[in-house]
Write a protein that holds these residues in place. Structure first.
Motif, PDB file in Angstrom:
ATOM      1  N   GLN A  29       0.786  -1.314  -0.273  1.00  0.00           N
ATOM      2  CA  GLN A  29      -0.032  -0.028   0.041  1.00  0.00           C
ATOM      3  C   GLN A  29       0.786   1.243   0.119  1.00  0.00           C
ATOM      4  O   GLN A  29       0.612   2.256  -0.762  1.00  0.00           O
ATOM      5  CB  GLN A  29      -0.934  -0.088   1.256  1.00  0.00           C
ATOM      6  CG  GLN A  29      -1.988  -0.910   1.012  1.00  0.00           C
ATOM      7  CD  GLN A  29      -2.812  -1.217   2.398  1.00  0.00           C
ATOM      8  OE1 GLN A  29      -3.694  -0.440   2.598  1.00  0.00           O
ATOM      9  NE2 GLN A  29      -2.453  -2.124   3.132  1.00  0.00           N
ATOM     10  N   ILE A  30       2.107   0.969   0.763  1.00  0.00           N
ATOM     11  CA  ILE A  30       2.932   2.399   0.729  1.00  0.00           C
ATOM     12  C   ILE A  30       3.402   2.527  -0.706  1.00  0.00           C
ATOM     13  O   ILE A  30       3.473   3.751  -1.254  1.00  0.00           O
ATOM     14  CB  ILE A  30       4.003   2.197   1.623  1.00  0.00           C
ATOM     15  CG1 ILE A  30       3.438   2.173   3.065  1.00  0.00           C
ATOM     16  CG2 ILE A  30       5.053   2.941   1.536  1.00  0.00           C
ATOM     17  CD1 ILE A  30       4.470   1.886   4.054  1.00  0.00           C
ATOM     18  N   GLN A  68       2.091   1.707  -3.421  1.00  0.00           N
ATOM     19  CA  GLN A  68       0.896   2.333  -4.314  1.00  0.00           C
ATOM     20  C   GLN A  68       0.931   3.944  -4.108  1.00  0.00           C
ATOM     21  O   GLN A  68       0.749   4.608  -5.011  1.00  0.00           O
ATOM     22  CB  GLN A  68      -0.271   1.639  -3.755  1.00  0.00           C
ATOM     23  CG  GLN A  68      -1.510   2.288  -4.400  1.00  0.00           C
ATOM     24  CD  GLN A  68      -2.840   1.804  -4.039  1.00  0.00           C
ATOM     25  OE1 GLN A  68      -3.059   1.545  -2.681  1.00  0.00           O
ATOM     26  NE2 GLN A  68      -3.997   1.812  -5.035  1.00  0.00           N
ATOM     27  N   GLN A  69       0.864   4.319  -2.875  1.00  0.00           N
ATOM     28  CA  GLN A  69       0.903   5.528  -2.603  1.00  0.00           C
ATOM     29  C   GLN A  69       2.071   6.457  -3.079  1.00  0.00           C
ATOM     30  O   GLN A  69       1.925   7.319  -3.816  1.00  0.00           O
ATOM     31  CB  GLN A  69       0.704   5.861  -0.942  1.00  0.00           C
ATOM     32  CG  GLN A  69       0.549   7.057  -0.713  1.00  0.00           C
ATOM     33  CD  GLN A  69      -0.665   7.649  -0.825  1.00  0.00           C
ATOM     34  OE1 GLN A  69      -1.667   7.532  -0.021  1.00  0.00           O
ATOM     35  NE2 GLN A  69      -1.083   8.622  -1.819  1.00  0.00           N
TER      36      GLN A  69
END
Lengths: 323, 580, 306
Positions: free
Chosen positions: B429-430, B432-433
């Motif tokens: 998720q990191i 992705q961000q």
């Protein structure tokens, strides 16, 4: 008449079991193609090894052939061996089944033992404080996620109590790793999981006992007994309770299939060495044979449970019987 | 309990194997040692081999009696060293059995059942091992070269092809022959000079021929011995295995190093890391691996000692699909794109926030604890603006929707990792961000572990995958980066094919000269840092906590390369203060 | 799951015998009146409606009220305590909990309603057809139902979630797939018991077509049973979805669902106990409200009171 009905239902059960096994088989094989269960994802493994092991395990044969081989074995009572540890699947099931039964039966007993007085009291004092409390408790039990409840109990009864220097409950397993195994130790380990599991049952059943009791109490024969001057206590406990509780037995009977797989989430949360948890872990690891064995076994129980329920239901209403 | 899904294959970047590539040559310097071989022979080798610490003499005096409970979140699968490949099993196998060589925490290989390090012929192809005299199994039978020969034949001889050993092809590929000229001697001949040999195979725990020898090959896969070993050669012997709950071991009176202080050792299965930590606190468990997120919470518990965190050869990396036939291949073919994407990741923040500071940002593809490690060039910090300008320069301009595109193709892709691992979930998720912030659209997908493995090694249907890997002590990383591993079934699922890298890897594995290998691996690491087909995010740390009642488990005897193996060696000296 | 067990018992056959035709308009009117008199039930229903509105209005709410995107990370601010900046704190990646709860309502309630709808529709259809046509059709259909119901549900969930990556729609389909069998059985039971009533035979004899009979007569008569059976379904399905998240088979991050927020939080509770409290309480309150409303609906529509 009843015998013929039973026979019909029994015969109908066979394609059901077959259907379950075929569906299980297909689902398992549709998931991951070349994956060999039990082999770690590590640099040791060469493709040639994986292919060879796969062939040794018979996983490279056509699907229908694998199924038929398994089926043949099953009809002889041989559920094959786990693809992960090579132990006979039957031995896995037999080892873990008692643990699950210990848990689910205790939960059911707890459920019954608590729901009867709760439901009766609620029925006797309708609208009163106790009844309201009772409604709250029973609807609450229906609304809490089991795993959350489990965590909260562990946090308090295991971690917090220990931190305060008070007697505390163990947080996983069926008995202590060392020096355990005696009945008291097993009981301590059983308390939290059984309570969490029974929460759900007692919510449903106490509601049922209450409404059943309310109904029975308004029946004519109860009024007659009261009019005859029978002591209230006798009225309640002797006549009403008996009649109100009998249908509860049917309800409990319907839980027979859940005896095996109903406690799954609780087993996972508390690391309980039961069959539900085994199924969950092995299904995720694609241990085909173990999964097939457990689902077939569970399906057999469900079919049995349905048979029992159908018999009871048919006894209640002759019109529902198959013509 | 979020991480409860049993990721039995590598739990939280668990370190798998304990093999060391630190052999005795290192201390002398390659050339000198080589010369010494040809001149000095056995005596010299023995002196070198035993020059390292021999555990028995240094152990403090402890008190006999008592038990120890260790915890793991996975159950074992098999206690046969030839068949098993998972960490949980290895752990217990190494308590029950020993191999010719064992590892020290820093990776040094030292003699186990062998009396000394092997004598290596001048051409580097023949290894001669001598067993210690008077070795006995726990059931009283003598342990001889027959057992060693038998064990290796299970993984090598054509007679035993039906045995499901995952190590056969490596041995078939590289080993020429194994012979046992007498009851105390084993001789291995390799086909070519094979540097990783000792690290990969000489630590294999020896299995008893007198128990398994009479079985047909197929029957060995399902032998009762695998779940209930009746004879052992390590510090402990088997008592029972309560499936899904625990394995119980007891002292082995015939262990050659001497008898353990402990009467019993139990390894208990717990559902997840949180429960493990809770049970460390309540004392239900004495010893176990701690999740990074829970490490700090144990600092204030006064019944527990935390070992100093040590580096482990486990790493977490992501890989770009380089198959030109796949859409993602077109995105990542340009080296500049791969480098830019790496620059856009704040890996220090990952180490700090996802691993709670218990991880090291990777500066090369070799772990920092490896003798081969160098700080490779080019290096990558966190530089968002540089990443953006590199992408601009490569022709990937931001479109009206904010996503970069080139020639009508948008920089959009998916990333997969396995469900059930909190750290990987967070990392994805990191990523992705971080990439969204520079105009790259990356969508995370969490899938079940078998699915992940199949997609990586077989179907190759992924754009980017994130996974953890445990390398051996040997710096050879062909399994991941050689083009031969790109064949179906291999781990080089991202299809990295670089002839220079291939050449360096082959050369480095074909010489026993440590100095030469070090040079080659330095080249290798620079090449990999330039190409970055599969950037490593962090290297993990071993985090272990032990109850204060336990003595003898400390950072001196326990560390990077013997977390899950070679345990008999030091467990012999572990004792408990309450003798209970 | 549709509460088949309760429905089965509460509709003991001797009570069914009294009915002779489809529920009249007065039945519906009376039932609705009874429902509106139940204060607690109406309040619970209102809460559900409010949550549904919040779910629908999630984008608006996160833009105007909380000012956070549910996926926006803020690593330096992770595990923040509830306060003025983040009213309910942040999670392990620094994302605002309140915003994620709001968006999570979309998932959890969405799956809840969708699953109930699919289960009821499909289950009723099968039950009606099986009950009406009887014999072979009935046999086959009920065997299929038996197979579905004989499965340990967890196995189906695991298998299906490996095959089809979980999303709102696929999860609804999967959960509905496991549960439609009960509805079918119930409806079939209803149909069987009223199939041979006089009015049915009469209608048939004047030549009414099958479809007309099924839809026009059997279906309306089965609705009370379906309502009773479905009354507790919403709450149960939300709990099932949360349990699936816990087992790793449900909605995956970064999409927020109450269940996966709770599951994540359990691992990190030493860093922030609020992460465990808020999603758990949300699920609890929602399911409680759904149950209370469901009870009220059932009490109001109980066919015995006709």
């Amino acid at each position: 008449m009843l015998a013929k009905y039973l026979l019909r239902r029994f015969a109908a059960a066979i394609p059901v079991i077959l259907g379950v096994t075929i569906l299980t088989f297909l689902v398992m094989h549709a998931t991951a193609g070349n994956y060999v269960p039990g082999l770690a994802y590590n640099p040791d493994l060469k493709p040639a090894d994986i292919a060879r092991i796969k062939a040794n395990l018979g996983l490279d044969r056509p699907i229908w052939l694998q199924y038929v081989t398994w089926l043949g074995g099953m009809l002889h009572g041989d559920f094959g061996r786990s693809l992960i540890d090579g132990s006979p699947v039957m031995s896995h099931i037999l080892e873990r089944l008692p643990n699950t039964l210990e848990l689910t039966i205790t939960a059911i007993l707890l459920g019954v033992l608590i729901s009867i007085p709760l439901g009766v009291t609620g029925a006797l004092r309708r609208g009163g404080k106790v009844d309201n409390f009772f409604t709250v408790v029973s609807t609450t039990g229906f609304a809490i996620p089991q795993f959350w409840l489990g965590l909260i109990l562990i946090l308090f009864f295991s971690v917090q109590l220990h931190a305060w220097g008070l007697p505390w409950l163990p947080s996983s397993g069926a008995y202590a790793a060392f020096g355990g195994g005696d009945p008291l130790d097993r009981l301590l380990h059983l308390i939290m999981p059984a309570v969490v599991l029974s929460f759900f049952y007692l919510s449903v059943w106490s509601r049922f006992v209450r409404s059943s009791m309310v109904e029975v109490l308004s029946q004519d024969y109860v009024r007659t007994a009261r009019a005859k001057g029978m002591a209230e206590r006798r009225v309640v406990y002797l006549h009403a309770l008996r009649n109100a509780v009998v249908p509860l037995v049917t309800l409990v009977g319907l839980e027979l299939p859940a005896l095996v797989s109903g406690g799954l989430v609780v087993e996972v949360v508390f690391g309980w060495p039961g069959i539900g948890r085994l199924l969950y872990e092995r299904a995720l690891q694609l241990d085909y044979t173990t999964v097939m064995g457990i689902t077939t076994f569970a399906a057999l129980l469900v079919v049995l449970g349905n048979l029992v329920a159908d018999v009871l239901y048919a006894l209640l209403d002759p019109r529902i019987r198959y013509s | 309990m979020g991480s409860s899904a049993p990721d039995g294959f590598d739990n939280f970047e668990r370190f798998l194997k304990e093999w060391s590539r630190r052999d005795f040559l290192r201390r002398m310097g390659g050339v000198v040692a080589f010369g010494a071989f040809t001149a000095g022979g056995v005596e010299f080798l023995e002196a070198c081999g035993n020059g390292g610490s021999s555990s028995t003499q240094n152990a403090p005096q402890g008190k006999k009696g008592g038990h120890l409970v260790e915890a793991n979140i996975s159950d074992i699968s098999s206690l046969n060293s030839v068949l098993s490949s998972d960490t949980a099993s290895s752990q217990v196998i190494s308590m029950l059995f020993e191999g010719l060589l064992v590892s020290k925490p820093n990776g040094d290989l030292v003699p186990g059942l062998a009396s000394a390090m092997p004598q290596v012929s001048s051409d580097g192809l023949t290894y001669t091992f001598k067993l210690r005299p008077n070795l006995k199994w726990s059931d009283g039978q003598p342990l001889t070269s027959d057992d060693v020969l038998f064990t290796f034949n299970l993984m090598f001889s054509p007679d035993y092809k039906d045995v499901n050993s995952p190590r056969r092809s490596d041995l078939e590929l590289n080993l020429q022959s194994i012979t046992a000229p007498d009851a105390q001697t084993i001789v291995f001949k390799t086909k070519t000079v094979w540097a990783p040999f000792l690290a990969l195979h000489a630590q294999r725990e020896i299995m008893p021929k007198h128990v398994l020898g009479s079985l047909a090959a197929k029957a060995i896969n399902t032998a009762d011995f695998n779940s209930a070993p009746s004879a052992s050669s390590g510090a402990f012997k088997f008592v029972r295995w309560d499936k899904g709950q625990q394995v119980v071991l007891a002292r082995n009176e015939n262990y050659w190093r001497g008898q353990t202080y402990l009467d019993q050792y139990v390894i208990k299965v717990v559902p997840d890391q949180v429960t493990l930590t809770n049970q460390l606190k309540t004392g239900e468990v004495d010893f176990g691996f701690v999740d990074p997120s829970l490490w700090d919470s144990l600092a204030t518990v006064d019944t527990i000692d935390r070992l100093s965190p040590f580096g482990v050869p486990t790493f977490t990396f992501y890989a770009y699909n380089l198959d030109p036939a796949k859409p993602a291949g077109k995105l990542f073919a340009d080296k500049a794109v791969r480098q830019a994407l790496l620059l856009a990741l704040d890996r220090q923040a990952m180490a700090d926030r996802v691993y709670f500071k218990q991880a090291t940002v990777a500066d090369s593809v070799e772990p920092p604890i490896s003798w081969s490690h160098t700080s490779a060039k080019p290096s990558y910090g966190f530089d968002k603006s540089k990443a953006e300008s590199m992408l601009d320069a490569a022709g990937w301009a931001k479109g009206p929707d904010g996503i970069r595109a080139k020639g009508g193709v948008q920089m959009k892709f998916n990333m997969i990792t396995n469900q059930g691992n909190n750290q990987r979930q967070s990392l994805l998720q990191i990523m992705q961000q971080s990439w969204a912030d520079i105009g790259v659209s990356a969508t995370p997908q969490l899938i079940q572990f078998p699915q992940l493995v199949t997609q990586i090694t077989n179907q190759r249907t992924f754009d980017v995958f994130l996974v953890g890997f445990n390398f051996t002590q040997d710096p050879d990383e062909s399994q991941l980066f050689a083009s031969t591993s790109a064949n179906p079934g291999g781990f080089n699922g991202f299809l990295f094919k670089n002839p220079q890298v291939d050449q360096v890897l082959t050369q480095a594995a074909s010489t026993l000269d440590q100095g030469k290998r070090k040079q080659l691996y330095a080249q290798f690491q620079d090449l990999m840092n330039d190409q970055v087909p599969a950037p490593i995010l962090v290297f993990n740390k071993g985090l272990w906590a032990v109850s204060k009642r336990v003595q003898g488990i400390n950072n001196t005897v326990f560390g990077s390369y013997n977390q899950y193996g070679s345990r008999s060696q030091f467990f012999k000296d572990v004792w408990v203060t309450d003798q209970k | 799951m549709i509460d088949e067990t309760l429905a089965k018992i509460e509709l003991a056959p001797e009570r069914v015998a009294e009915r002779s035709e489809r529920p009249g308009r007065s039945f519906w009117r009376e039932s609705l009146e009874r429902l509106s008199e139940n204060k607690m039930g109406m309040a619970a229903g209102g809460l559900i409606a409010l949550l549904a509105l919040i779910a629908i209005g999630a984008p608006l709410l996160s833009a105007l009220v909380t000012h956070y995107d549910p996926a926006r990370q803020d690593l330096q601010n992770n595990f923040a305590f509830p306060g003025r900046v983040h009213w309910l704190g942040t999670d392990e990646l620094g994302r605002d909990t309140l915003t994620r709860l709001i968006w999570g309502a979309r998932i959890s309630l969405g799956i809840g309603f969708l699953t109930v709808a699919i289960q009821l529709t499909f289950g009723a259809a099968i039950g009606l057809i099986a009950g009406y046509y009887g014999r072979l059709v009935d046999d086959v259909l009920m065997r299929v139902v038996d197979v579905v119901l004989a499965f340990p549900p967890i196995f189906l969930f695991i298998g299906l979630s490996i095959l089809f990556r979980p999303s709102t729609v696929t999860l609804s389909l999967i959960i509905a797939f496991v549960g439609w069998g009960s509805v079918a059985r119930l409806v079939r039971g209803e149909v069987l018991s009223i199939k041979n009533r006089d009015f049915m035979l009469a209608t048939r004899s004047i030549g009414a077509r099958d479809v007309r009979l099924i839809v026009g007569h059997l279906l309306p008569n089965s609705i009370p049973v379906m309502i009773v059976a479905a009354s507790l379904a919403l709450g149960q399905i939300i709990l099932i979805e949360a349990a699936l998240d816990f087992l790793g088979l449900g909605i995956q991050p970064p999409t927020a669902s109450w269940g996966n927020m709770l599951t994540n939080a359990q691992t990190y509770f030493v860093h922030s106990v609020w992460l465990v409290v808020f999603p758990g309480v949300t699920i609890f309150v929602t399911v409680l409200a759904a149950n209370l409303f469901g009870n009220a609906v059932r009490d109001a529509f109980d066919p015995r009171l006709r």
